[in-house]
Design an enzyme around this catalytic site. Structure first.
Site, PDB file in Angstrom:
ATOM      1  N   GLY A  20       0.952  -3.159   4.751  1.00  0.00           N
ATOM      2  CA  GLY A  20       2.205  -2.852   4.390  1.00  0.00           C
ATOM      3  C   GLY A  20       2.377  -1.374   5.202  1.00  0.00           C
ATOM      4  O   GLY A  20       1.483  -0.364   4.705  1.00  0.00           O
ATOM      5  N   PHE A  21       3.309  -1.271   5.895  1.00  0.00           N
ATOM      6  CA  PHE A  21       3.278   0.068   6.666  1.00  0.00           C
ATOM      7  C   PHE A  21       4.969   0.871   6.578  1.00  0.00           C
ATOM      8  O   PHE A  21       5.260   1.441   7.376  1.00  0.00           O
ATOM      9  CB  PHE A  21       2.840   0.010   8.117  1.00  0.00           C
ATOM     10  CG  PHE A  21       2.440   1.002   8.811  1.00  0.00           C
ATOM     11  CD1 PHE A  21       1.169   1.632   8.394  1.00  0.00           C
ATOM     12  CD2 PHE A  21       2.932   1.848   9.779  1.00  0.00           C
ATOM     13  CE1 PHE A  21       0.414   2.791   8.687  1.00  0.00           C
ATOM     14  CE2 PHE A  21       2.309   2.989  10.090  1.00  0.00           C
ATOM     15  CZ  PHE A  21       1.162   3.584   9.690  1.00  0.00           C
ATOM     16  N   GLY A  23       7.264   3.178   3.510  1.00  0.00           N
ATOM     17  CA  GLY A  23       7.106   4.678   3.046  1.00  0.00           C
ATOM     18  C   GLY A  23       5.580   4.831   2.577  1.00  0.00           C
ATOM     19  O   GLY A  23       5.084   5.807   3.078  1.00  0.00           O
ATOM     20  N   LYS A 131       2.661  -2.351 -10.190  1.00  0.00           N
ATOM     21  CA  LYS A 131       3.245  -1.665 -11.161  1.00  0.00           C
ATOM     22  C   LYS A 131       3.584  -2.612 -12.450  1.00  0.00           C
ATOM     23  O   LYS A 131       3.184  -1.917 -13.465  1.00  0.00           O
ATOM     24  CB  LYS A 131       4.809  -1.288 -10.756  1.00  0.00           C
ATOM     25  CG  LYS A 131       4.540   0.154  -9.656  1.00  0.00           C
ATOM     26  CD  LYS A 131       5.465   0.990  -9.754  1.00  0.00           C
ATOM     27  CE  LYS A 131       6.807   0.781  -8.985  1.00  0.00           C
ATOM     28  NZ  LYS A 131       7.655   1.731  -8.428  1.00  0.00           N
ATOM     29  N   ALA A 197      10.737  -1.074  -0.908  1.00  0.00           N
ATOM     30  CA  ALA A 197      10.146  -2.075  -2.115  1.00  0.00           C
ATOM     31  C   ALA A 197      10.082  -1.231  -3.340  1.00  0.00           C
ATOM     32  O   ALA A 197      10.394  -1.855  -4.448  1.00  0.00           O
ATOM     33  CB  ALA A 197       8.881  -2.343  -1.414  1.00  0.00           C
ATOM     34  N   THR A 198       9.921   0.045  -3.289  1.00  0.00           N
ATOM     35  CA  THR A 198       9.893   0.677  -4.462  1.00  0.00           C
ATOM     36  C   THR A 198      11.452   0.608  -5.034  1.00  0.00           C
ATOM     37  O   THR A 198      11.313   0.512  -6.416  1.00  0.00           O
ATOM     38  CB  THR A 198       9.473   2.177  -4.333  1.00  0.00           C
ATOM     39  OG1 THR A 198       8.158   2.291  -3.615  1.00  0.00           O
ATOM     40  CG2 THR A 198       9.492   3.056  -5.450  1.00  0.00           C
ATOM     41  N   GLU A 201      12.406  -2.835  -6.688  1.00  0.00           N
ATOM     42  CA  GLU A 201      11.161  -3.277  -7.694  1.00  0.00           C
ATOM     43  C   GLU A 201      11.615  -2.380  -8.908  1.00  0.00           C
ATOM     44  O   GLU A 201      11.763  -2.811 -10.009  1.00  0.00           O
ATOM     45  CB  GLU A 201       9.718  -2.869  -7.556  1.00  0.00           C
ATOM     46  CG  GLU A 201       9.149  -3.951  -6.500  1.00  0.00           C
ATOM     47  CD  GLU A 201       7.677  -3.580  -6.194  1.00  0.00           C
ATOM     48  OE1 GLU A 201       6.914  -3.141  -7.130  1.00  0.00           O
ATOM     49  OE2 GLU A 201       7.410  -4.100  -4.959  1.00  0.00           O
ATOM     50  N   HIS A 205      14.033  -3.697 -12.946  1.00  0.00           N
ATOM     51  CA  HIS A 205      13.672  -2.932 -14.404  1.00  0.00           C
ATOM     52  C   HIS A 205      14.893  -2.657 -15.176  1.00  0.00           C
ATOM     53  O   HIS A 205      14.948  -2.296 -16.451  1.00  0.00           O
ATOM     54  CB  HIS A 205      12.671  -1.868 -14.344  1.00  0.00           C
ATOM     55  CG  HIS A 205      11.435  -2.292 -14.062  1.00  0.00           C
ATOM     56  ND1 HIS A 205      10.592  -2.588 -14.765  1.00  0.00           N
ATOM     57  CD2 HIS A 205      10.756  -1.780 -13.033  1.00  0.00           C
ATOM     58  CE1 HIS A 205       9.336  -2.676 -14.398  1.00  0.00           C
ATOM     59  NE2 HIS A 205       9.371  -2.234 -13.055  1.00  0.00           N
TER      60      HIS A 205
HETATM   61  P1  NAD Z   1       8.309  -0.163   1.751  1.00  0.00           P
HETATM   62  O1  NAD Z   1       9.325  -1.327   1.588  1.00  0.00           O
HETATM   63  O2  NAD Z   1       8.694   1.105   2.177  1.00  0.00           O
HETATM   64  O3  NAD Z   1       7.219  -0.891   2.708  1.00  0.00           O
HETATM   65  C1  NAD Z   1       6.607  -2.353   2.750  1.00  0.00           C
HETATM   66  C2  NAD Z   1       5.833  -2.464   3.890  1.00  0.00           C
HETATM   67  O4  NAD Z   1       5.143  -3.910   3.758  1.00  0.00           O
HETATM   68  C3  NAD Z   1       6.779  -2.631   5.415  1.00  0.00           C
HETATM   69  O5  NAD Z   1       5.795  -2.173   6.177  1.00  0.00           O
HETATM   70  C4  NAD Z   1       6.934  -4.292   5.414  1.00  0.00           C
HETATM   71  O6  NAD Z   1       6.916  -4.518   6.660  1.00  0.00           O
HETATM   72  C5  NAD Z   1       5.360  -4.665   4.967  1.00  0.00           C
HETATM   73  N1  NAD Z   1       5.483  -6.121   4.380  1.00  0.00           N
HETATM   74  C6  NAD Z   1       6.429  -6.881   3.687  1.00  0.00           C
HETATM   75  N2  NAD Z   1       5.887  -7.944   3.481  1.00  0.00           N
HETATM   76  C7  NAD Z   1       4.937  -8.302   4.549  1.00  0.00           C
HETATM   77  C8  NAD Z   1       4.206  -9.163   4.616  1.00  0.00           C
HETATM   78  N3  NAD Z   1       4.381 -10.557   4.241  1.00  0.00           N
HETATM   79  N4  NAD Z   1       2.806  -9.024   5.528  1.00  0.00           N
HETATM   80  C9  NAD Z   1       2.550  -7.931   5.927  1.00  0.00           C
HETATM   81  N5  NAD Z   1       3.342  -6.821   5.714  1.00  0.00           N
HETATM   82  C10 NAD Z   1       4.708  -7.075   4.810  1.00  0.00           C
HETATM   83  O7  NAD Z   1       7.571  -0.235   0.540  1.00  0.00           O
HETATM   84  P2  NAD Z   1       6.906   1.093  -0.306  1.00  0.00           P
HETATM   85  O8  NAD Z   1       8.407   1.771  -0.926  1.00  0.00           O
HETATM   86  O9  NAD Z   1       6.070   1.860   0.513  1.00  0.00           O
HETATM   87  O10 NAD Z   1       6.102   0.551  -1.547  1.00  0.00           O
HETATM   88  C11 NAD Z   1       4.829  -0.200  -1.371  1.00  0.00           C
HETATM   89  C12 NAD Z   1       4.683  -0.613  -2.979  1.00  0.00           C
HETATM   90  O11 NAD Z   1       4.310   0.465  -3.496  1.00  0.00           O
HETATM   91  C13 NAD Z   1       5.475  -1.305  -3.823  1.00  0.00           C
HETATM   92  O12 NAD Z   1       4.826  -2.418  -4.392  1.00  0.00           O
HETATM   93  C14 NAD Z   1       5.734  -0.370  -4.806  1.00  0.00           C
HETATM   94  O13 NAD Z   1       5.997  -0.838  -6.159  1.00  0.00           O
HETATM   95  C15 NAD Z   1       4.348   0.464  -4.980  1.00  0.00           C
HETATM   96  N6  NAD Z   1       4.475   1.950  -5.681  1.00  0.00           N
HETATM   97  C16 NAD Z   1       3.567   1.951  -6.601  1.00  0.00           C
HETATM   98  C17 NAD Z   1       3.898   3.472  -7.058  1.00  0.00           C
HETATM   99  C18 NAD Z   1       3.004   3.714  -8.117  1.00  0.00           C
HETATM  100  O14 NAD Z   1       2.989   4.910  -8.590  1.00  0.00           O
HETATM  101  N7  NAD Z   1       2.302   2.897  -8.666  1.00  0.00           N
HETATM  102  C19 NAD Z   1       4.707   4.190  -6.588  1.00  0.00           C
HETATM  103  C20 NAD Z   1       5.748   3.828  -5.736  1.00  0.00           C
HETATM  104  C21 NAD Z   1       5.353   2.596  -5.146  1.00  0.00           C
END
Ligand code: NAD
Length: 338
Positions: A20-21, A23, A131, A197-198, A201, A205
């Protein structure tokens, strides 16, 4: 571990991949860039992957992703494919650990990816920043399979769950009884597209939405919703795995843990200071509250990626000692990555 270089502490340098590349994945690559104990060797997005055992340049990966749409365009080590995760796992047995910075949409996506690692016979350490309670529950059910596969899986290791859950676990030690754990987060980002995605998701909620309805929303629909709320998402009583993690760690029953927050998608300044309050009774019968507050200048990315790699390092030490299976951020201390 298959590392080549040796650090001043005599620890081998760990080879790390980021799945996942978006944010968080890009922020993870930047966090790793100055580290001596870990190098980025693999990255994957939805349209491709890049793998170089001797290390990747974070800025080149980010510019390929931002300018062309995938790290797979990065020559000569990238490949464009719709099966990026599976192909990367298959050829990257020399990767010591992966940070799963993938969307958990649908709610079993990350557990499905964990199953792929098992199926392909990969051994090493995985860390996620997942999460939802129900998502962590699915992973916990895989404990025996992960153990048998020789995988050490660190779950819920972002900010919340993650850093704040671990802080609650530490704060709880002053008390004989823990009455409540209240996590309140403030997130400020300049635009929602940087963390699609963040934000999706989080929308899942809100009252009247679910993971599935949020996942099905087009970008235009997300924008229309954010227009109505002036870019603000207010979240209360979220289904967050901090609850099950603290319950499993023996701190308190899950119904004593609450998580909520405010996300401003149009301003990098935090709308409120992220904090966790742990209220309990001491052995002398005093009721008190410990509060742990994150610095307002720290971004969501800093508070997720730093802990994720700290837990990856802790997981690597467990793995080296032959300890496999699944662990949460509430039961293990993260190890600082130099
Ligand atoms: P994002 O939407 O910016 O990026 C998602 C990446 O995943 C993209 O590069 C996309 O191309 C890639 N992707 C999607 N489907 C794919 C697949 N089938 N195969 C390969 N790559 C794939 O996401 P984000 O906002 O960076 O969030 C990532 C995760 O981090 C989310 O699940 C979010 O809930 C989690 N998160 C957790 C916290 C925490 O504090 N625990 C905080 C923020 C985000």
């Amino acid at each position: 571990m298959t590392a080549k270089q040796v650090t001043d502490s005599n620890l081998p340098v760990a080879r790390v991949g980021v799945l996942g590349f978006g944010g968080l994945g890009q922020a993870a690559a930047k966090v790793l860039a100055p580290k001596r104990e870990m190098i980025l060797v693999a990255a994957a997005d939805k349209h491709g992957y890049v793998y170089r055992a001797d290390g990747l340049n974070a800025s080149e990966c980010i510019s390929a992703y931002q300018c062309l749409g995938s790290v797979g365009y990065l020559e000569p080590f990238g490949k464009l494919t719709t099966e990026s995760v599976e192909e990367l796992i298959s050829l990257s047995s020399s990767v010591d650990g992966y940070f799963l910075a993938l969307p958990n949409l649908p709610n079993d996506f990350i557990p499905t990816v964990a199953k792929q690692f098992i199926k392909l016979g990969w051994r090493g350490v995985l860390v996620d920043a997942i999460k939802r309670t129900s998502a962590v529950e699915q992973l916990l059910e895989m404990r025996a399979e992960l153990t048998e596969a020789g995988i050490t899986y660190m779950t819920g290791c972002g900010a919340t769950p993650g850093l704040l859950t671990a802080a609650a676990s530490l704060a709880a030690q002053s008390y004989a009884d823990i009455h409540k754990v209240e996590i309140t987060f403030g997130v400020g980002i300049a635009n929602w597209e940087a963390y699609r995605a963040t934000i999706r998701e989080d929308i899942g909620h809100m009252p009247g939405y679910s993971v599935e309805t949020a996942r099905a929303m087009t970008d235009a629909e997300v924008e229309a919703l954010l227009d109505k709320t002036n870019g603000i998402l207010k979240l209360e009583n979220m289904e967050h795995a901090d609850d099950i993690m603290l319950e499993l760690a023996g701190i308190c029953a899950r119904n004593r843990v609450t998580v909520g927050g405010i996300v401003d998608t149009r301003n990098p300044k935090k709308p409120l200071s992220t904090n966790v309050k742990v209220t309990g009774r001491t052995f002398e019968g005093k009721i008190s509250t410990h509060t742990f507050t994150l610095g307002d200048e720290t971004s969501m990315a800093a508070n997720v990626c730093g802990p994720a790699f700290g837990y990856l390092k802790a997981g690597m030490q467990l793995h080296k000692r032959g300890i496999h299976g699944i662990f949460t951020a509430a039961e293990i201390m993260p190890h600082f990555v130099r």
